[in-house]
Design an enzyme around this catalytic site. Structure first.
Site, PDB file in Angstrom:
ATOM      1  N   HIS A 116       0.833  -1.213   0.000  1.00 17.17           N
ATOM      2  CA  HIS A 116       0.000   0.000   0.000  1.00 17.17           C
ATOM      3  C   HIS A 116       0.868   1.264   0.000  1.00 17.17           C
ATOM      4  CE1 HIS A 116      -3.727   2.271   1.095  1.00 17.17           C
ATOM      5  NE2 HIS A 116      -2.848   3.072   1.679  1.00 17.17           N
ATOM      6  N   GLU A 117       1.807   1.317   0.925  1.00 10.83           N
ATOM      7  CA  GLU A 117       2.662   2.518   1.000  1.00 10.83           C
ATOM      8  C   GLU A 117       3.575   2.614  -0.224  1.00 10.83           C
ATOM      9  OE1 GLU A 117       1.717   4.629   2.999  1.00 10.83           O
ATOM     10  OE2 GLU A 117       0.547   3.338   4.326  1.00 10.83           O
ATOM     11  N   HIS A 159       1.707   4.469  -2.815  1.00 10.18           N
ATOM     12  CA  HIS A 159       1.826   5.924  -2.611  1.00 10.18           C
ATOM     13  C   HIS A 159       3.222   6.404  -3.025  1.00 10.18           C
ATOM     14  CE1 HIS A 159      -1.973   6.692  -0.632  1.00 10.18           C
ATOM     15  NE2 HIS A 159      -1.739   5.829   0.338  1.00 10.18           N
ATOM     16  N   GLU A 162      -4.746   7.543  -3.211  1.00 12.25           N
ATOM     17  CA  GLU A 162      -5.264   6.292  -2.648  1.00 12.25           C
ATOM     18  C   GLU A 162      -5.594   5.292  -3.766  1.00 12.25           C
ATOM     19  OE1 GLU A 162      -5.072   6.011   0.507  1.00 12.25           O
ATOM     20  OE2 GLU A 162      -6.274   4.249   1.022  1.00 12.25           O
TER      21      GLU A 162
END
EC number: 3.4.17.19
Lengths: 491, 491
Positions: free
Chosen positions: B256-257, B260, B286
């Site tokens: 997830h990070e 980003h 997101e």
């Protein structure tokens, strides 16, 4: 809000921003991804521009002019002394010059690193000339008719004058050269054998930090290529390094940085984020790092305790008694490098740089003649020849970073440490018994009480005089070194 | 230098300072000594004041007014769109209010953390009322007669309107509630057994970062209590966490990070330290973290590869085939906590918060009624009751930090990810075969090419439309979820 309070509110933000800029440097040396270097230059330049703008803000001049100083207490007057000094110096340097210097030293640092790697002084000389020219211009602007080198020195050691240092260092040099020669004619003590794992070194480094009173709740210990300390108030970080064959490098680098760090941590909390909330000068700072590292950390008493810790951590390393360990810790060896020098020879490295950089700034020495001048002076003081520029004139980062006037503060720190140690021994009569137990609290408590807590309240010279009970002279340091090394080497 | 160039030079420093402020937050969550919290508040406040001053600087307004926009190219016009928006919003908020909010949220964050630890909503309610009152005032200043909630939402998702979101979320909710209910009526797949050592988790986390294209030369991975990503350009850092029993938490937080982080790293380098040099909105951000984490990372194809990596690293953990592993990765369970929710239920958590916070800002819901409203809504959507405030209304930090209008961007991101994934599957026809080999390059390359590289060049909605070839709707996400979980649970 009164005028003074308005000024201090503004200044408080400036101090907070200076802390942020300092943390950015810490990050660069410890955490920054290597691909971020260019972007980081832009970030640092933007922070510097903000700080410069605040230091030169005309409102600061207006506030200073409007304050009725004689109605203020001693603390407030000391704050004003710092703010006025910083403001007056900042406004004297044209913004164009300040930003030219910033850009140039960023470039010259890169060239210096390449030249040092190539052992090629000629590759560094052209940019060094540019750096000196701009710093001469800056020094002249700051000096306003006075001595240019003194004006640069003022950045690191407010109130110090090169002529006074010349006299002090002139008294140091011959006795150190003679002591060095006598010691090196004697047989060498046994050194360490074996390798020392990183985990064990870092564990002991943290123990040493704690032992000297460094507060880990308000600091942290990381690894960096060159050990340093950073920050003031409640966020004072130190770094160290480990090398498998040289645990003393790690331990004494750590104690040294802990000395710097504790000075910052021990300043009266009421001064936090004000001009009084940081160590008062580089020389006084170095007096703390040096007294922790040398007079305390390398003492017979403390090394006895350290010996037992090292035995517990690493087992056998070829030295079987405390006296032999004390001798190994304090071994005096021929060496080219200032940062690796022992307590006895260290100041000779500094004095060499002081004399050369004064001559560079005055124009009496040209960059084209610098390498030869370095090598001649080195041979004269150390008795052997420099083998290559990276072991000589290219070894230190300072000049590439434009830091002229910085070097002498190292030896001032040692001189101050000598004065302080004399007073400390008089005050703490059972010091050796405490250190032998690994208890530094009376010694570090005395330093906190008599010096560290004051931060910038007094001038550098005042605070040394107040703590040591005398005007600073080189005599106590020389006496201490001669006594210590005569005993160690049986002179 | 033309007027545009002058403005951009000023803006470049502002962007650099914003990066510094962001790194200060990173430091706070990863490195800062715990005793430095108070000082850090002062440092951050000083940085915020500098940034606020630059954003409201009258020269920015003058420059904007003086620029002949129609003579500029599309990139320059996009830069001006961001600068104008930021400047106009900043000048609408009185400095007094901005600093009151900053001080208040710093305090309310502490109170929230204590109240959550004590499971005592009543302890948090008074300060939450203050936060809402100030944010209402700020929203009204920003809205200038328009919708107050929309004005707050604009900070996180420029151009988005709550009424549109209401329609979109209104279509999501019933189908998600029904899907959830159907899935939870079915037998649960087998979970992991055993414990997973930190070293192995971090090793695999770094492998995953690399596999998804995160550039470690321009970033770093650290541990933090709550994973996050930070920074733009060449210094984009991510964090993750490890729990001995929950390796999926570490791995999918990391992916997830990384989503980003890669978005930031993949922006065209010519935009570095300009308004275009960062992700264009929270929702679009997101969409990247979610498509990396879910549509790619939790796919049958990729989990087959991950299964083999986990076997290599941890040996036997109770699951013996890829299909069983895929089911374990995508297990749907009852749970209170948004950040721990699976792909199916996550948006229900967000929709609840969106409806409640809109009502709080409009005044239709009072803080005194918030806990009951939360618990009623939770029971209605999730079918069971909240057991304690820390599992309910006190679980998220956002409101204590004044972040109203932020929550919906999470679900917008999921909706956008649904649209992008549909287009991506059409474009990369052998996607599953590649993911099954642990090769994400075609997928992440497509995202870079079609979306990430543009940074802030297009508006959020434009860039999603451009990349996915359609106006964003919830339909692709719903179709994807219904298909995936129907197959997994045999509906």
């Amino acid at each position: 809000m009164g005028v003074y309070e308005e000024l201090m509110a503004f200044q408080r933000d400036t101090e907070a921003l200076a802390q942020v800029a300092g943390r950015l440097s810490w990050d660069q040396e410890t955490m920054m991804p290597r691909g971020a270097a260019d972007q980081r230059s832009d970030e640092r330049a933007a922070m510097e521009a903000v700080l410069h703008q605040r230091r030169t803000d005309p409102r600061v001049g207006d506030w200073l002019a409007a304050i009725a100083e004689d109605e203020l207490d001693a603390v407030a007057r000391a704050q004003l002394r710092h703010i006025r000094r910083s403001h007056e110096r900042a406004v004297r340097v044209p913004e164009r010059l300040a930003s030219e210097i910033a850009r140039l030293v960023s470039r010259s640092h890169v060239i210096w690193a390449e030249s040092r790697a190539d052992d090629d002084f000629a590759g560094f000389a052209p940019v060094l000339k540019e750096v000196i020219a701009l710093r001469q211009e800056e020094g002249a602007a700051l000096a306003a008719g006075g001595d240019v080198y003194d004006a640069l020195l003022e950045d690191y050691e407010p109130g110090a004058k090169a002529a006074d240092l010349e006299a002090m260092f002139g008294a140091l040099r011959p006795r150190l050269v003679a002591l060095r020669e006598a010691v090196l004619a004697k047989p060498q003590p046994q050194g360490l054998s074996g390798t020392f794992d990183e985990g064990g070194q870092m564990k002991l480094a943290r123990l040493l930090a704690k032992t000297f009173g460094y507060d880990m709740k308000r600091g942290r210990v990381d690894k960096a290529v060159h050990p340093f300390s950073s920050g003031s108030g409640d966020d004072v970080r130190i770094t160290t390094r480990t090398m498998p064959l040289e645990p003393f490098n790690c331990f004494y680098s750590t104690i040294h940085e802990v000395g710097h760090g504790c000075y910052e941590q021990n300043i009266d909390t009421q001064y936090r984020l004000t001009p009084l909330g940081a160590g008062v000068s580089m020389g006084v700072h170095e007096s703390q790092s040096r007294i922790y590292e040398n007079q305390l950390g390398r003492s017979r008493a403390f090394t006895g305790w350290l010996y037992r810790q090292m035995r517990d951590t690493f087992g056998n390393f070829g030295i079987t008694d405390e006296d032999g360990f004390y001798a190994a810790v304090n071994q005096v060896r021929n060496g080219y490098i200032r940062t690796e020098a022992d307590e006895l020879q260290y100041n000779l490295h500094v004095l060499l740089r002081f004399d050369l950089e004064r001559a560079l700034i005055s124009g009496d020495l040209l960059v084209d003649d610098l390498e030869a001048a370095w090598n001649d002076r080195f041979k004269a003081d150390f008795g052997f020849a420099v083998d290559k520029p990276s072991d000589g004139v290219l070894q230190d980062v300072h000049w590439s970073a434009g830091l002229f006037g910085y070097f002498p503060t190292y030896s001032m720190g040692n001189v101050y440490a000598g004065c302080l140690y004399k007073a400390l021994r008089d005050a703490v009569t059972d010091l050796d018994a405490q250190l032998a137990q690994g208890d530094t609290s009376a010694a570090t408590g005395w330093l906190k009480e008599n010096l560290q807590q004051y931060g910038g309240l007094y001038t550098p010279r005042e605070v040394i005089e107040k703590a040591s009970g005398r005007a600073p002279t080189e005599a106590p340091l020389l006496d201490y070194l001669e006594e210590k090394f005569s005993a160690l080497y049986g002179l």
